[in-house]
Enzyme design. Structure first.
Site, short mmCIF file in Angstrom:
data_model
loop_
_atom_site.label_atom_id
_atom_site.label_comp_id
_atom_site.label_asym_id
_atom_site.label_seq_id
_atom_site.Cartn_x
_atom_site.Cartn_y
_atom_site.Cartn_z
CB CYS A 331 -0.90 -0.02 1.23
SG CYS A 331 -1.82 1.52 1.48
CB CYS A 354 -1.32 -12.93 -6.47
SG CYS A 354 -1.80 -14.43 -5.61
#
Length: 366
Positions: A331, A354
């Site tokens: 992130c 993924c």
């Protein structure tokens, strides 16, 4: 006996080759005899109705080569399209790519005797009808395979027969074909507003992807780019917390994955089989990361996406753990570990993000 044995060996090979021609497209060298009858697509073929709610911008593949197929080429790598060679025009005065700057240009290399080309016509006509007034120009380059496809009167009759309204230009000497490196009918090339080749596809199909590419290129440079709202794109502000602070707001499993770069076991995550419509946020800082529109079933046991909401929202890092080199995804706002990205995903990006379910928080669309 020799002749019969040879026939047994050769005929299956011929059948396989013919099947591939139907699925993929017509090779320039595929036919050895002229086809007398043109196969017309069924009249009930839908002209690609568009589901506006399904559109999110296609992200350019920064690693794709300029001549790559079935991916959106990054602007910095895209080549300026060669000029269209001189030919006779139908449905339009002569056009030039320089004169079309500022418009997205959809070029289809086709010929009216090609079965696969005829099958694409409902879709191509649909693109022309829907997007012409929004900034798209469709051009059909009639590149002949047989002598009868060079006869201008035959071309005009075919255009009328199939009710084609967009511009068609003849390419009897195959100069445009060669300049674009085409080797099969039909080949689709989509140019951006600066006249650069941004997308290429050979054969039938990939219609949804082509439409999303068209809409993405039409929106480039538009301040109203509707697909990603301003509050969904990472603004550069960092969130920094100590491990003690993260432990107070994360579950032990979340802390292990997000802060210690762990991995949840395959097929155990909450969102692996989630098919609801909505958005996926970072479970640590709530930055919007992925849309259900980009989610696909990868068969890996982890929720997978072919692109994030915005490239800025995720950060790539090199991961050399376990004796292998992978690309880790974090992130961008809080640095939490999300998963990894691989280059074996579906079109239009060819990527597979993924992700760990515990790294995400799903919010269903209202």
């Amino acid at each position: 006996m020799f002749i019969r044995y040879k026939a047994i060996v050769v005929l299956p090979v011929l059948f396989v080759a013919l099947a591939l021609m139907v699925v993929v497209g017509c090779s320039r060298l595929a036919s050895s005899a002229e086809t007398k009858d043109v196969v017309v697509a069924p009249s009930n073929v839908a002209e690609m109705p568009v589901n506006e709610s399904s559109f999110i911008p296609v992200m350019a593949n920064e690693n794709a080569a300029p001549d790559a197929a079935d991916v959106l080429i990054a602007p910095a790598k895209a080549k300026v399209a060669p000029a269209l060679s001189e030919g006779k025009w139908v449905n339009s005065d002569p056009l030039t790519l320089d004169g079309l700057r500022g418009r997205v240009v959809y070029v289809e290399f086709w010929t009216f005797g090609c079965y696969n080309c005829i099958n694409t016509l409902p879709t191509v006509k649909g693109f022309d009808s829907k997007y012409r007034e929004k900034g798209l120009t469709v051009i059909g380059v009639q590149a002949p395979e047989f002598e009868r496809e060079k006869v201008f009167e035959n071309i005009v009759l075919a255009i009328k027969k199939h009710d084609i309204k967009y511009p068609i230009v003849t390419d009897n000497n195959m100069k445009t074909w060669d300049a674009y490196g085409v080797n099969a009918w039909p080949t689709i090339v989509i140019l951006d507003k600066q006249g650069r080749i941004r997308y290429r596809h050979v054969g039938e199909g990939a219609y949804d992807t082509q439409e999303n590419v068209i809409k993405t290129l039409l929106a480039e440079g538009d301040s109203k780019m509707a697909a990603v709202s301003s509050d969904a794109v990472y603004n550069g502000e960092k969130i920094v917390k100590s491990d003690e602070e993260w432990l107070k707001i994360l579950t032990p499993e979340q802390f292990h994955v997000l802060r210690e770069e762990g991995t949840e076991r395959a097929y155990t995550g909450e969102y692996t089989d989630n098919h609801e419509t909505g958005e996926y946020y970072c479970s640590a800082c709530k930055l919007k990361l992925f849309s259900s529109k980009a989610k696909f079933d990868s068969g890996t046991g982890w929720p997978s996406f072919y692109q994030p909401i915005a490239a800025k929202n995720v950060t790539e890092k090199t991961d050399t753990a376990y004796g292998q080199t992978r690309t880790e995804i974090e992130c961008s706002r809080c640095g939490s570990h999300l998963g990894h990205v691989f280059d074996d995903g579906p079109n239009p990006t060819g990527l597979r993000y993924c992700m760990n379910s515990v790294s995400l928080k799903f919010e269903k669309s209202k």
